[in-house]
Design an enzyme around this catalytic site. Structure first.
Site, PDB file in Angstrom:
ATOM      1  N   TYR A 128      51.233  42.807  43.672  1.00 35.42           N
ATOM      2  CA  TYR A 128      51.560  42.123  42.423  1.00 35.42           C
ATOM      3  C   TYR A 128      52.649  42.899  41.675  1.00 35.42           C
ATOM      4  CZ  TYR A 128      51.170  40.786  37.523  1.00 35.42           C
ATOM      5  OH  TYR A 128      51.464  40.404  36.244  1.00 35.42           O
TER       6      TYR A 128
HETATM    7  O1  LIG Z   1      49.073  44.751  32.127  1.00 33.08           O
HETATM    8  C1  LIG Z   1      49.399  44.071  33.065  1.00 33.08           C
HETATM    9  O2  LIG Z   1      50.535  44.100  33.447  1.00 33.08           O
HETATM   10  C2  LIG Z   1      48.378  43.286  33.831  1.00 33.08           C
HETATM   11  O3  LIG Z   1      47.200  43.173  33.060  1.00 33.08           O
HETATM   12  C3  LIG Z   1      46.124  42.602  33.741  1.00 33.08           C
HETATM   13  O4  LIG Z   1      45.719  43.473  34.771  1.00 33.08           O
HETATM   14  P1  LIG Z   1      44.599  44.534  34.434  1.00 33.08           P
HETATM   15  O5  LIG Z   1      45.045  45.508  33.420  1.00 33.08           O
HETATM   16  O6  LIG Z   1      44.135  45.071  35.739  1.00 33.08           O
HETATM   17  O7  LIG Z   1      43.469  43.644  33.734  1.00 33.08           O
HETATM   18  P2  LIG Z   1      41.974  43.300  34.161  1.00 33.08           P
HETATM   19  O8  LIG Z   1      41.895  42.767  35.513  1.00 33.08           O
HETATM   20  O9  LIG Z   1      41.399  42.490  33.082  1.00 33.08           O
HETATM   21  O10 LIG Z   1      41.270  44.744  34.167  1.00 33.08           O
HETATM   22  C4  LIG Z   1      41.120  45.453  32.966  1.00 33.08           C
HETATM   23  C5  LIG Z   1      40.429  46.766  33.247  1.00 33.08           C
HETATM   24  O11 LIG Z   1      39.109  46.521  33.713  1.00 33.08           O
HETATM   25  C6  LIG Z   1      38.872  47.220  34.920  1.00 33.08           C
HETATM   26  N1  LIG Z   1      37.970  46.411  35.751  1.00 33.08           N
HETATM   27  C7  LIG Z   1      38.378  45.260  36.292  1.00 33.08           C
HETATM   28  C8  LIG Z   1      37.539  44.507  37.050  1.00 33.08           C
HETATM   29  C9  LIG Z   1      36.254  44.936  37.286  1.00 33.08           C
HETATM   30  O12 LIG Z   1      35.445  44.287  37.992  1.00 33.08           O
HETATM   31  N2  LIG Z   1      35.847  46.102  36.720  1.00 33.08           N
HETATM   32  C10 LIG Z   1      36.672  46.861  35.955  1.00 33.08           C
HETATM   33  O13 LIG Z   1      36.267  47.937  35.462  1.00 33.08           O
HETATM   34  C11 LIG Z   1      40.246  47.417  35.533  1.00 33.08           C
HETATM   35  O14 LIG Z   1      40.249  48.546  36.377  1.00 33.08           O
HETATM   36  C12 LIG Z   1      41.106  47.596  34.318  1.00 33.08           C
HETATM   37  O15 LIG Z   1      41.105  48.926  33.920  1.00 33.08           O
HETATM   38  C13 LIG Z   1      46.493  41.238  34.307  1.00 33.08           C
HETATM   39  O16 LIG Z   1      45.479  40.742  35.134  1.00 33.08           O
HETATM   40  C14 LIG Z   1      47.804  41.249  35.042  1.00 33.08           C
HETATM   41  O17 LIG Z   1      48.152  39.930  35.386  1.00 33.08           O
HETATM   42  C15 LIG Z   1      48.829  41.870  34.144  1.00 33.08           C
HETATM   43  O18 LIG Z   1      50.088  41.856  34.660  1.00 33.08           O
END
Ligand SMILES: O=C(O)[C@H]1O[C@H](OP(=O)(O)OP(=O)(O)OC[C@H]2O[C@@H](n3ccc(=O)[nH]c3=O)[C@H](O)[C@@H]2O)[C@H](O)[C@@H](O)[C@@H]1O
Length: 435
Positions: free
Chosen positions: A247
């Site tokens: 991604y």
């Molecule tokens: O900032 C960005 O650029 C990105 O932000 C998000 O990605 P992400 O930060 O990974 O968001 P989430 O999937 O909501 O995860 C948020 C946090 O929760 C954590 N997480 C996620 C999923 C899970 O099952 N458990 C968990 O602890 C992840 O490691 C992360 O630290 C979006 O999904 C992306 O499309 C975007 O581009």
């Protein structure tokens, strides 16, 4: 005529009759054959063009087999064209006419609505794919329709459709938000990232560079481009050559592609590195969203931790702050300098971080949700899987602050309160149907 009459359609099947004394009956049967073959030929041509994706302006494209599109609209007719023009019509002095891609998406809906409210003309395009529950996208579409924004159902890879829209409307700006989002899903469906974030972006830029006038383009990159960068807070000047997920790699590729189209064709391009955007009408694939759903259902939630029980944290950014950043970028975007595919001078090329500047550990996010929902979460703490996630993000926003006064004002507690209120009113008793 006589030549066709006497030439076998399949070599060697008939002998050519060279006799000048052919009978009337024979001429009739030849004419009948010609009619039959002509009919078959026309039918074949019709079938070819009907099924060809390049002529798909009246049909939703199916170029990505891994994705189910639910579109069924036809893109023609005087009534449809009138709706397109009405939606894109500018209603304020010095207003813009903006094509918003991904308009039925989370950020797309909020930005479209804000633009419309201030008097800009807005036309949306969205392919309504089923990466997450399309009924939520339909509900956002209904919301936008009520405020006068039409969303054309189509894919940004459909150059014929994009051209048609540009033929109808001289867009001053494109807000390009259509993308395959999500960090972890890239391991399951890599092709969809290439399809939307690379091929789709190129197809959009191809149409924009040919347009006259060329629009200025503001588009969604991602904080994930910082990848394995460890210098914090992340500044636009930091290295972005170590993406941790496909991604991120496709978003980084987008930034390089933007450079190329700016350099060759004089397109004005602004990339926005969004930092974990959340809020009402959000994306069900994101942690804050499905944590809410699962906490309410009494299901356990996986909470990632870094090596040696290290904290995983995000610079969670509230949607209204992101909208302000998008509008500020559009307002300060300079005009593209080319026209009809020819560059006439150097054009603006920018990249901005749009974050909140205060990272919060995921464990704290869960605690806030517990308080708001009044339900204790079943926490399943586990090691951060090797799936492209990075442990920490933190935006330095001084560049956006300097250029257009960007200043986020919503902390996570306040933003999540608004999200939870929306979630409960939107899903009510229908919690079980949230996918
Ligand atoms: O900032 C960005 O650029 C990105 O932000 C998000 O990605 P992400 O930060 O990974 O968001 P989430 O999937 O909501 O995860 C948020 C946090 O929760 C954590 N997480 C996620 C999923 C899970 O099952 N458990 C968990 O602890 C992840 O490691 C992360 O630290 C979006 O999904 C992306 O499309 C975007 O581009």
């Amino acid at each position: 005529m006589s030549h066709l009459d006497h030439t076998p359609s399949t070599p060697g099947k008939f002998k050519i009759d060279k006799s000048p004394y052919y009978s009337r009956t024979r001429w009739h049967s030849s004419a009948a054959k010609l009619t039959l073959w002509s009919f078959l030929f026309v039918a074949l041509i019709f079938l070819f063009f009907y099924r060809s994706p390049s002529s798909s302006s009246n049909n939703p494209p199916s170029s990505d087999p891994s994705r189910r599109y639910l579109a069924s609209t036809t893109w023609s007719g005087a009534a449809w064209e009138k709706r397109v023009r009405t939606s894109a019509r500018i209603r304020s002095r010095n207003g813009f006419s903006v094509l918003v891609t991904g308009a039925a998406g989370f950020v797309g809906t909020h930005v479209s609505s804000a633009l419309k409210r201030r008097g800009d003309g807005v036309l949306g395009i969205d392919n309504f794919n089923d990466y997450y529950d399309p009924t939520l996208k339909r509900a956002r579409q209904a919301l936008l329709e009520r405020s006068g924004v039409l969303i054309v159902e189509g894919d940004i890879n459909d150059v014929a459709l994009l051209k048609k829209l540009f033929d109808m409307v001289p867009f001053t700006h494109v807000m390009h938000l259509a993308a395959q989002a999500g960090v972890r899903y890239a391991m399951q469906n890599p092709g969809s990232y290439v399809h939307s974030n690379i091929a789709g972006f190129v197809s959009l830029l191809e149409v924009c560079k040919d347009a006259n006038p060329q629009p200025a383009i503001v588009w969604a990159s991602s904080s994930s481009v910082y990848g394995l960068n460890t210098k914090v807070p992340f500044s636009e000047k930091d290295r972005t050559d170590q993406p941790a997920s496909l991604y991120a790699a496709t978003k980084k590729a987008g930034e390089e592609i933007a450079h190329t189209y700016n350099h060759i064709y004089g397109l004005s391009l602004t990339g926005l590195r969004f930092f974990t955007v959340y809020g009402p009408w959000g994306r069900p694939d994101m942690a804050y969203f499905f944590f809410t759903k699962d906490i309410l259902k009494g299901k356990s939630i996986p909470i990632f931790e870094a090596a040696n029980h290290g904290t995983v944290a995000r610079d969670f950014t509230y949607i209204d702050d992101i909208v302000k950043g998008c509008l500020g970028s559009l307002d300060t975007a300079q005009k593209s300098t080319g026209s009809g595919g020819k560059k006439k001078g150097p054009a603006q090329l920018r990249v901005f971080n749009l974050g909140n500047t205060s990272p919060v550990p995921v464990t704290d996010l869960v605690s806030i949700l517990e308080r708001l929902l009044k339900v204790k979460a079943k926490r399943n703490v586990m090691k951060l899987p090797r799936n492209g996630d990075v442990p920490y993000t933190h935006a330095n926003i001084s560049y956006a602050q300097k250029e257009f006064g960007y200043k986020p004002t919503t902390d996570l507690q306040t933003g999540l309160k608004k999200f939870v209120r929306w979630y409960l009113s939107y899903y009510g008793d229908k919690k079980a149907v949230v996918r």
